[in-house]
Design a protein around this motif. Structure first.
Motif, PDB file in Angstrom:
ATOM      1  N   SER A   1       0.828  -1.210   0.000  1.00 51.59           N
ATOM      2  CA  SER A   1       0.000   0.000   0.000  1.00 51.59           C
ATOM      3  C   SER A   1       0.863   1.262   0.000  1.00 51.59           C
ATOM      4  O   SER A   1       0.524   2.265  -0.650  1.00 51.59           O
ATOM      5  CB  SER A   1      -0.936  -0.002   1.208  1.00 51.59           C
ATOM      6  OG  SER A   1      -0.202   0.010   2.425  1.00 51.59           O
TER       7      SER A   1
ATOM      8  N   ALA B   1       2.151   1.673  -3.497  1.00 55.37           N
ATOM      9  CA  ALA B   1       1.079   2.151  -4.376  1.00 55.37           C
ATOM     10  C   ALA B   1       0.849   3.650  -4.188  1.00 55.37           C
ATOM     11  O   ALA B   1       0.593   4.384  -5.155  1.00 55.37           O
ATOM     12  CB  ALA B   1      -0.208   1.377  -4.093  1.00 55.37           C
TER      13      ALA B   1
ATOM     14  N   GLN C   1       3.430   5.536  -6.138  1.00 57.14           N
ATOM     15  CA  GLN C   1       3.144   5.578  -7.572  1.00 57.14           C
ATOM     16  C   GLN C   1       2.009   6.550  -7.879  1.00 57.14           C
ATOM     17  O   GLN C   1       2.019   7.228  -8.913  1.00 57.14           O
ATOM     18  CB  GLN C   1       2.785   4.173  -8.068  1.00 57.14           C
ATOM     19  CG  GLN C   1       2.677   4.068  -9.581  1.00 57.14           C
ATOM     20  CD  GLN C   1       3.974   4.428 -10.276  1.00 57.14           C
ATOM     21  OE1 GLN C   1       5.055   3.989  -9.890  1.00 57.14           O
ATOM     22  NE2 GLN C   1       3.875   5.264 -11.318  1.00 57.14           N
ATOM     23  N   THR C   2       1.040   6.648  -6.964  1.00 49.05           N
ATOM     24  CA  THR C   2      -0.061   7.601  -7.156  1.00 49.05           C
ATOM     25  C   THR C   2       0.460   9.034  -7.203  1.00 49.05           C
ATOM     26  O   THR C   2       0.043   9.842  -8.055  1.00 49.05           O
ATOM     27  CB  THR C   2      -1.088   7.450  -6.021  1.00 49.05           C
ATOM     28  OG1 THR C   2      -1.640   6.128  -6.051  1.00 49.05           O
ATOM     29  CG2 THR C   2      -2.215   8.462  -6.174  1.00 49.05           C
TER      30      THR C   2
END
Length: 497
Positions: A267, A270, A273-274
């Motif tokens: 998480s 992620a 990357q967001t």
């Protein structure tokens, strides 16, 4: 008698007081001179023109619905009330507030946003469009000159040649064109403020995304460090179990804590990357290129100067959205005057020169020349109440602009107050969290030492370790929130204090 009638109409339906309030070169003597000239020269030379013009003046004089032109606001005061540093011929630039964080990569990303973001391109295009409209309004003062020529040859007849020049000029007797030019000039200023507001919003969003990325990287680093400590603790429980000083429960609990910490890694990655994808959209740089440039670990950007202890409400005047809303109120006010002036007559002048001959060589002979000119004073006598409805609609637009200004101002005050409270709260939380983290680290070392010699159980060590992990993440988040709140403070006061 007609001379006095003409003078009466000019002086009563173009009131000198209303005219001289805005255009000092008009006075009663000037208008009287115009009337005398028209009656003593033009009318004597052309009886048909005399009849037509007299009929037009009489019809105009019979209209009792006309009122005096509304007073114009002082144009210089209107322009000066906008941002004094604004120059319509130059691109608006937001102060480089982000350099205060002393982060070279942040500066590079913000500059890429200002260069590549399509929202800025749209705002810049709107500014160029507004300047074009202003130039168009300025060119409406000039007359138009047209030329036409023709050649015709009917069957069994000689050819006919013609050439003509015609000129038309719509005067600005009551200042409608000048008023429209003022409005268009203020539209340019408003478009400039819109560009500045877009720049401010995009630079703040880029800075927030960069800080969020750095904060996520620190959280990931803290989690990896916690995993390392949990792995050492697991090895310790396994070693004690082998020599008969521990039990399987301690080892299972250590393994569970390690697995839970490892489960948070996806998480966190992620989220990284967001933030990279968001920065790619803002800056116009590809996500892969950004991932390479953002890969080196860095601390959160921190302000290299102290925050102000108090911010005056007058600082809100630096915000482009407030200046834009204020200018919109003034524009809509001037548009009411423009609509009201449309019910007054318009004076236009026109003239033409035409040559016609059956022989091309004789086309421009003096005998082939025909001249004409005219003065027209026109006004709609019946419009079905359209003008009144236009005035009503524009008054509603003005009322909406006033309410929008109030809404923008109250929103700005709320935003500024919330940011100040947030910064004060975060500062207090940071001090408390740092103190708690130091105490948790001390408790962890004591519990670990006691566990090694069998003086305490494993749960004390595990709880102390989990407390450290939680407080480290909390402190990192508070530091990120402080930087985010500082960015919001810059945005709330227009980028400058």
């Amino acid at each position: 008698m007609l001379r006095h009638c003409c003078e009466y109409d000019l002086l009563n339906h173009f009131p000198p007081k209303a005219l001289t309030n805005n255009y000092k070169f008009f006075n009663r003597t000037t208008l009287k001179g115009i009337a005398l000239y028209l009656s003593s020269t033009i009318f004597k030379k052309n009886s048909r023109f005399l009849v037509n013009f007299a009929l037009l003046v009489i019809l105009y004089g019979c209209n009792s619905n006309l009122s005096k032109p509304p007073e114009l606001l002082n144009q210089e005061e209107i322009i000066q009330s906008l941002n004094k540093n604004f120059q319509a011929n130059k691109q608006i630039k937001v102060p480089n507030w982000w350099v205060s964080f002393n982060d070279l990569l942040l500066n590079e990303l913000v500059n890429s946003t200002l260069k590549n973001n399509p929202d800025l391109s749209i705002a810049q295009s709107n500014l160029r469009l507004a300047k074009s409209q202003e130039e168009l309004a300025a060119r409406s003062f000039y007359p138009t000159l047209n030329a036409d020529s023709s050649v015709s040859k009917p069957f069994a007849k000689q050819s006919a040649y013609s050439f003509g020049l015609s000129m038309a000029w719509e005067t600005d007797l009551l200042g409608n064109k000048r008023l429209n030019q003022t409005i268009q000039g203020m539209e340019v200023a408003t478009s400039g403020e819109q560009l500045a507001d877009t720049q401010l919003a995009l630079t703040a969003e880029t800075a927030r995304a960069y800080v969020s990325y750095r904060q996520a990287r620190l959280n990931l680093s803290n989690t990896l460090g916690n995993i390392k400590d949990l792995n050492e603790t697991l090895q310790l429980t396994q070693a004690k179990q082998k020599v008969g000083l521990g039990n399987g429960l301690d080892t299972a609990q250590a393994q569970l804590s390690l697995t839970q910490a490892q489960g948070r890694i996806p998480s966190l990655e992620a989220n990284l990357q967001t933030q990279i994808n968001l920065l790619a959209r803002l800056t116009g740089i590809t996500a892969d290129a950004l991932a390479v440039r953002l890969k080196p670990q860095q601390a959160l950007p921190r302000l290299n100067q102290a925050l102000p202890t108090a911010i005056p409400a007058s600082a809100l005047n630096q915000r482009p959205d407030i200046r834009m809303a204020s200018a919109r109120v003034k524009i809509e006010s001037l548009k009411i005057s423009s609509v009201q002036r449309s019910k007054y007559p318009e004076l236009s002048l026109s003239g033409s020169l035409s040559w016609g001959a059956q022989n091309l060589e004789k086309l421009f002979d003096p005998v082939s020349l025909a001249k004409s000119w005219s003065i027209a004073l026109g006004k709609a006598l019946l419009d079905g109440g359209r003008n009144e409805q236009q005035v009503f609609a524009q008054q509603e637009a003005y009322a909406q602009a006033v309410q929008n200004y109030r809404k923008t101002l109250s929103t700005a005050l709320e935003e500024l107050a919330n940011v100040v409270v947030s910064l004060q709260t975060i500062n207090r939380q940071q001090a408390t969290t740092r103190q708690a983290l130091n105490q948790a680290k001390e408790a962890y070392h004591l519990s670990r030492s006691s566990y090694k010699v069998g003086a305490t159980d494993f749960m004390s060590v595990l709880q102390a370790q989990q407390t450290i992990d939680s407080l480290e993440n909390e402190l990192t988040n508070l530091q990120g929130e402080q930087t985010q709140a500082t960015i919001s403070l810059y945005k709330a006061i227009g980028g400058v204090w």
